[in-house]
Design an enzyme around this catalytic site. Structure first.
Site, PDB file in Angstrom:
ATOM      1  N   GLN A  40       0.839  -1.197   0.000  1.00  0.00           N
ATOM      2  CA  GLN A  40       0.000   0.000   0.000  1.00  0.00           C
ATOM      3  C   GLN A  40       0.877   1.253   0.000  1.00  0.00           C
ATOM      4  O   GLN A  40       1.046   1.900   1.030  1.00  0.00           O
ATOM      5  CB  GLN A  40      -0.895  -0.036   1.258  1.00  0.00           C
ATOM      6  CG  GLN A  40      -1.949   1.019   1.305  1.00  0.00           C
ATOM      7  CD  GLN A  40      -3.140   0.685   0.458  1.00  0.00           C
ATOM      8  OE1 GLN A  40      -3.559  -0.461   0.396  1.00  0.00           O
ATOM      9  NE2 GLN A  40      -3.699   1.664  -0.193  1.00  0.00           N
ATOM     10  N   PHE A  41       1.422   1.613  -1.165  1.00  0.00           N
ATOM     11  CA  PHE A  41       2.299   2.783  -1.240  1.00  0.00           C
ATOM     12  C   PHE A  41       1.559   4.072  -0.891  1.00  0.00           C
ATOM     13  O   PHE A  41       2.178   5.059  -0.495  1.00  0.00           O
ATOM     14  CB  PHE A  41       2.956   2.896  -2.624  1.00  0.00           C
ATOM     15  CG  PHE A  41       2.031   3.346  -3.714  1.00  0.00           C
ATOM     16  CD1 PHE A  41       1.931   4.696  -4.025  1.00  0.00           C
ATOM     17  CD2 PHE A  41       1.275   2.435  -4.434  1.00  0.00           C
ATOM     18  CE1 PHE A  41       1.084   5.123  -5.039  1.00  0.00           C
ATOM     19  CE2 PHE A  41       0.425   2.841  -5.436  1.00  0.00           C
ATOM     20  CZ  PHE A  41       0.325   4.197  -5.752  1.00  0.00           C
ATOM     21  N   THR A  42       0.240   4.066  -0.992  1.00  0.00           N
ATOM     22  CA  THR A  42      -0.523   5.286  -0.714  1.00  0.00           C
ATOM     23  C   THR A  42      -0.475   5.685   0.760  1.00  0.00           C
ATOM     24  O   THR A  42      -0.897   6.793   1.112  1.00  0.00           O
ATOM     25  CB  THR A  42      -1.983   5.151  -1.172  1.00  0.00           C
ATOM     26  OG1 THR A  42      -2.597   4.071  -0.476  1.00  0.00           O
ATOM     27  CG2 THR A  42      -2.070   4.918  -2.676  1.00  0.00           C
TER      28      THR A  42
END
Length: 148
Positions: free
Chosen positions: A78-80
């Site tokens: 989950q890079f966000t």
């Protein structure tokens, strides 16, 4: 690293219409990797999450860890979690580049497996859909830039 950890009664991740990973009781871990993260960071976070005592004991108190609860993990990259929200359109330059993030994501998965857990997961970089049933609800945030 940053992680959003949900205590779940069930969770699954879908990729292109198929289930990629699925668990019953356990932890859904949304995991982001930052540019300064290291193997040690991944190891410490895996240790912390796997030993987190957020499952209820016989008295209804959160005293049991994942192993004691008989649970497993579903980990989704989950890079966000590294979004810069200072404007209306989030920027993601604060996340590690894939060539840094992928090996650390995989190391986190291995360290959880080393502790004996069945670790289900999504696919790094894929467009995924995540279904979960948060039990409690219990949601814990981790940021390794702060004390673990």
């Amino acid at each position: 690293m940053r992680a959003v950890v949900e205590r779940v009664s069930s969770a699954r991740v879908w990729i292109e219409g198929r289930v990629s990973g699925e668990i019953g009781t356990g932890l859904l871990v949304l995991l982001g990797v930052g540019p300064g993260d290291t193997e040690d960071t991944a190891d410490r976070l895996a240790e912390k999450i796997c030993n987190l005592r957020i499952f209820e004991d016989d008295a209804g108190k959160m005293n049991r860890n994942l192993e004691q609860a008989g649970g497993n993990l579903l980990v989704v990259s989950q890079f966000t979690l590294y979004a810069d929200t200072s404007s209306r359109r989030p920027g993601f330059s604060g996340a590690a580049k894939p060539e840094t993030a992928l090996p650390l994501y995989e190391r986190f998965l291995r360290r959880c497996r080393d502790r004996g857990f069945d670790v289900q997961h999504g696919e790094f970089g894929a467009d995924m859909e995540v279904d979960s049933r948060n039990h409690g609800p219990v949601t814990i945030l981790f940021d390794t830039d702060k004390a673990l």
